[in-house]
Structures are given as structure tokens and as C-alpha cells.
Scaffold this motif. Structure first.
Motif, short mmCIF file in Angstrom:
data_model
loop_
_atom_site.label_atom_id
_atom_site.label_comp_id
_atom_site.label_asym_id
_atom_site.label_seq_id
_atom_site.Cartn_x
_atom_site.Cartn_y
_atom_site.Cartn_z
N SER A 95 0.83 -1.21 0.00
CA SER A 95 0.00 0.00 0.00
C SER A 95 0.86 1.26 0.00
O SER A 95 0.53 2.23 -0.67
CB SER A 95 -0.99 -0.02 1.17
N ARG A 96 1.93 1.29 0.78
CA ARG A 96 2.83 2.45 0.79
C ARG A 96 4.26 1.96 0.85
O ARG A 96 4.58 0.97 1.51
CB ARG A 96 2.55 3.33 2.03
N PRO A 230 5.81 2.70 10.33
CA PRO A 230 5.50 1.77 9.23
C PRO A 230 5.22 0.39 9.82
O PRO A 230 5.53 0.14 10.98
CB PRO A 230 6.80 1.77 8.41
N SER A 231 4.64 -0.50 9.01
CA SER A 231 4.43 -1.85 9.56
C SER A 231 5.66 -2.73 9.34
O SER A 231 5.86 -3.69 10.09
CB SER A 231 3.19 -2.51 8.94
N VAL A 232 6.49 -2.37 8.35
CA VAL A 232 7.69 -3.17 8.07
C VAL A 232 8.88 -2.25 7.78
O VAL A 232 8.71 -1.24 7.08
CB VAL A 232 7.48 -4.09 6.83
N ARG A 361 7.34 -10.05 -0.66
CA ARG A 361 5.97 -9.80 -1.15
C ARG A 361 5.51 -11.00 -1.97
O ARG A 361 4.36 -11.45 -1.85
CB ARG A 361 5.95 -8.51 -2.01
N TRP A 362 6.43 -11.51 -2.78
CA TRP A 362 6.10 -12.66 -3.63
C TRP A 362 5.72 -13.87 -2.76
O TRP A 362 4.78 -14.59 -3.04
CB TRP A 362 7.30 -12.97 -4.52
N GLN A 368 -0.31 -6.83 0.80
CA GLN A 368 -0.78 -5.62 0.12
C GLN A 368 -1.01 -4.46 1.10
O GLN A 368 -0.83 -3.30 0.76
CB GLN A 368 -2.10 -5.97 -0.61
N ASP A 369 -1.39 -4.80 2.33
CA ASP A 369 -1.72 -3.75 3.31
C ASP A 369 -0.50 -3.12 3.96
O ASP A 369 -0.62 -2.13 4.68
CB ASP A 369 -2.60 -4.33 4.43
#
Ligand SMILES: Cc1ncc(COP(=O)(O)O)c(C=O)c1O
Length: 399
Positions: A95-96, A230-232, A361-362, A368-369
Motif C-alpha cells: 500500500s505504501r 511503518p508496519s515493516v 511480497r512474492w 498488500q496492506d
């Protein structure tokens, strides 16, 4: 004011006073600066506009250990840009995505932050000659800050260190010893000579202040995101000062009440040719064994053994993070993509973060979030050997 109160060991919690030069705890493990955060929460306003009159990372000096009447040894480090990369985010499927661009620091790398803090404190506490082993960028940063402070610097580097790193040390007037070996061989030689030479050792996490400089990365990220986290966070890991420093910053900010978001999941990115933290993390171990035969074009990641291994591994576990190894081919290719997509001059370590993000991500570990920060820790201009090696390599093998 500085809210620093004392030093405490990361491993055994033994306490030390903050007003004298010290390297490690008596147990041999790293020390951390502790603060009176209750007082800081009462007296500091996270949005204090006056803070922004200080230069760069020193706007957070109330949460750094330097006394008010001591002038920081500063070359303008910190307050680096963190542009969003919406097109890359879309291509990757998050998302960002933001890129914390540390290439614009003095000496072209994030090592400036740690050395600004370490040299300031070493000078304040009476050191005259400073020494460090370096895989590359830390040596250049020490040389610059020692020059600014009027102190002597001695840097031990692997003989095959990127030429830019050796040249910058020499330009800043540091004494350079080239060593047939890796950064831990450099550290051993330094340790053998430091007592006789009267050097204060500012090796990664062998003094308590470099992580304090690095922790300002965490404060800046939170401030730039409007005191959200951030989340990550995807971070290229060698000795681990940035990872350990940012985790400390987020802990402090949560105690201060400056942020309420959960701790970001930390991703430690290493090179496939030198991945001791990845190997230990995957095996579920609390410490990392030395990586034999370390080899990578990402000089900053060519760290076969780190004194902070147990701290990094705990940060990864506690934050529900992970650790990933990236091949040299993939990181160099990703550095080109990052540079061409954003205008940021990416180093191989920065490319490694983008490649790791794509892979995670893969695999679905990043979703996605997620709101992700990746790091470009140095300027690609310091790595001409890596780009030349890529040009010589046969194309296609890793694509
Ligand atoms: C460009 C670059 N990235 C990453 C690292 C690893 O940094 P840390 O010691 O914080 O793990 C280094 C260390 O030399 C570096 O020079």
C-alpha cells in the motif's frame, strides 16, 4: 537538557556511569545509554518547533547523551529525505513504500550519524586518538568527524575495500592500515595495538554512542510519518547498529507516549555470500556463528561476525520480523531499478533491500496492506567496483 542517566549492559544489565570513556561491559557485551524517560515525557514536546532549529539529527539531542553545554561534532548529518515511491509500491504490490535515503549524509552514508555521536562523546570525555576497523563507510565517517573534531583517527580496512572508502579516509587525514582479511581480522589487529597506541576503540557496538546516533533514524521516520510507524522496516544488516538503534528508538518513543503503533516488523537483509544473521535466524538460534569465506560487492554487508548478533536476533524475533539473503546479482540489478525509478543514487545495500522486499511480497510474508520503509544506506557513487564487476559478468544467469 539531556535525559541520559547511565549506561547498562545489553546482556547482564550491569550499570555504569555515563561520564567516562568506556567500551564494553565487564562481561564483554555491548552497553546501551539509558534515559529518564518519565522526566522526558513530562518535559519534552515531540512537536516542539524549537527543536527544528537544531541541525539534522541533533534536533533530537535531548534524547542523546551529550550534555547541553557540549557542542556536537556535526557536519550536518541526519534529517535525510524519505520520499514515497508510489509507482514502485504499485509494481511490488504494497500500500505504501518509502525510501529513507541516507546517501545524502556527510561522507555519503548513514555511518555519519553514529560517528557524529561517537566522536562528540569521545572528545567530550577526553579521548585524543580514535580507531576503528571498517568494512568501508564507517572508516570514512570516522575520518571526517575526527578531522572536524581535531582528533587523530586510525582506520583498519580490508585490503580490497572499495577505493572510494580508502581515499576518503586518506583525504581526511586518517592513518589507514590495509589488512589481508575481513573486518573482524581488522578488529583483532586494532585490539592488539590499541593499549600501546592510546587509541579509543569506536568499533561498532564496542562503545555505547554510535547506536545513539543511529537511533535518530527511528525518530526521523516516526516524525516524517506524523508520529505513525511503518508496519515493516527492511534494513541491510552488517554490524547491526541501525537495526539495534531503531528498535531502541521505537521502544523509547512508545514509553514517551510519542507513538502508539506496534513495533514495526524488522527485516534484516544480508548478502548471500555473507549471511550469518540469516542463517542463525532460520535455525532459531540466539547467537550467530562466524560466516567463513565472506564475499559480496556490498562492502557494508561483508561482516562475518557481529558482537551484537544476540541483540539483532532478539529484535527480529520480538518484532515478528525475518531475515533474508540476497545474491550480489539481484542486489546490483535492484539498485539500478531503484536509482532509475526514483533518482536516488542507490548502493548495492539499498538494492538488497528492494530485492528482499520483492521476494518477501512474492512469498506473501509482506502483504498488500503493509506500509514499508526500505533503506538506501549509502551513495552508489562509492561503489564503482561493484558496477564494473556487474558490467563484466555474463548477463542472464540470474534473470
Ligand atoms: C552502506 C552500508 N549499508 C549497511 C551497512 C550495515 O550497517 P550496520 O552496521 O548498521 O548493520 C553498512 C556498514 O558498513 C554500510 O556501509
Amino acid at each position: 537538557m539531556s535525559c541520559a542517566t547511565h549506561l547498562a549492559c545489553f546482556a547482564c544489565a550491569k550499570r555504569y556511569p555515563i561520564d567516562r570513556l568506556i567500551n564494553l561491559c565487564a562481561c564483554g557485551k555491548p552497553l546501551r545509554v539509558e534515559y529518564d524517560l518519565a522526566r522526558a515525557a513530562r518535559e519534552l514536546d515531540r512537536d516542539d518547533p524549537a527543536r527544528y532549529r537544531s541541525l539534522g539529527m541533533w534536533r533530537f539531542r535531548d534524547l542523546l547523551p551529550v550534555p547541553r553545554d557540549t557542542q556536537p561534532v556535526s557536519l550536518g548529518e541526519g534529517n535525510t529525505p524519505m520520499p514515497a515511491a508510489p509507482e514502485l509500491a504499485r509494481q511490488i504490490g504494497v500500500s505504501r513504500l518509502w525510501i529513507k535515503d541516507e546517501s545524502v549524509n556527510p561522507t555519503g552514508s548513514f555511518k555519519a550519524r553514529g560517528m557524529s555521536a561517537a566522536v562528540t562523546m569521545a572528545k567530550h570525555l577526553g579521548a585524543g586518538k580514535l580507531a576503528t576497523p571498517s568494512a568501508g563507510n564507517a572508516g570514512g565517517a570516522l575520518a571526517a568527524y575526527a578531522a572536524a573534531a581535531g582528533l587523530a583517527a586510525h582506520v583498519f580496512m580490508p585490503r580490497d575495500v572499495p577505493a572510494a572508502n580508502r581515499l576518503e579516509c586518506e583525504l581526511f587525514g586518517a592513518r589507514v592500515t590495509l589488512v589481508d582479511g575481513l573486518i573482524d581480522d581488522c578488529a583483532r589487529l586494532l585490539a592488539e595495538r590499541k593499549a600501546a597506541e592510546g587509541w579509543f576503540d569506536v568499533s561498532t557496538l564496542k562503545e555505547p554512542y554510535r547506536i545513539e546516533g543511529k537511533k535518530t533514524l527511528g525518530y526521523e521516520i516516526a516524525a516524517d510519518l506524523g508520529w505513525r510507524l511503518p508496519s515493516v522496516i527492511v534494513y541491510p544488516t552488517g554490524g547491526g547498529t541501525g537495526l539495534v538503534g531503531m528498535a531502541k528508538a521505537f521502544e523509547e518513543m512508545r514509553t514517551l507516549g510519542w507513538v502508539t503503533d506496534p513495533m514495526p516488523r524488522f527485516v534484516s537483509v544480508q548478502a548471500a555470500g555473507c549471511a550469518p544473521i540469516v542463517r542463525a535466524f532460520e535455525a532459531g538460534l540466539p547467537e550467530a556463528a562466524r560466516w567463513e569465506g565472506a564475499e559480496t560487492v556490498a562492502a557494508g554487508l561483508r561482516v562475518p561476525a557481529a558482537i551484537a548478533d544476540f541483540i539483532m536476533l532478539k529484535v527480529l524475533v520480538d518484532s515478528h520480523g525475518t531475515a533474508v539473503a540476497v545474491s550480489d546479482e539481484d542486489m546490483v540489478q535492484a539498485a539500478r531499478v531503484l536509482s532509475a525509478a526514483t533518482g536516488i543514487c542507490a548502493c548495492p545495500e539499498g538494492g538488497a533491500c528492494l530485492a528482499a522486499l520483492r521476494g518477501l511480497r512474492w512469498r506473501g510474508w509482506i502483504t498488500q496492506d503493509d506500509r514499508v520503509v526500505i533503506f538506501n544506506t549509502a551513495s552508489g557513487l562509492k561503489y564503482s567496483e561493484a558496477w564494473q564487476a556487474e558490467r563484466r559478468a555474463p548477463r542472464g544467469a540470474n534473470q
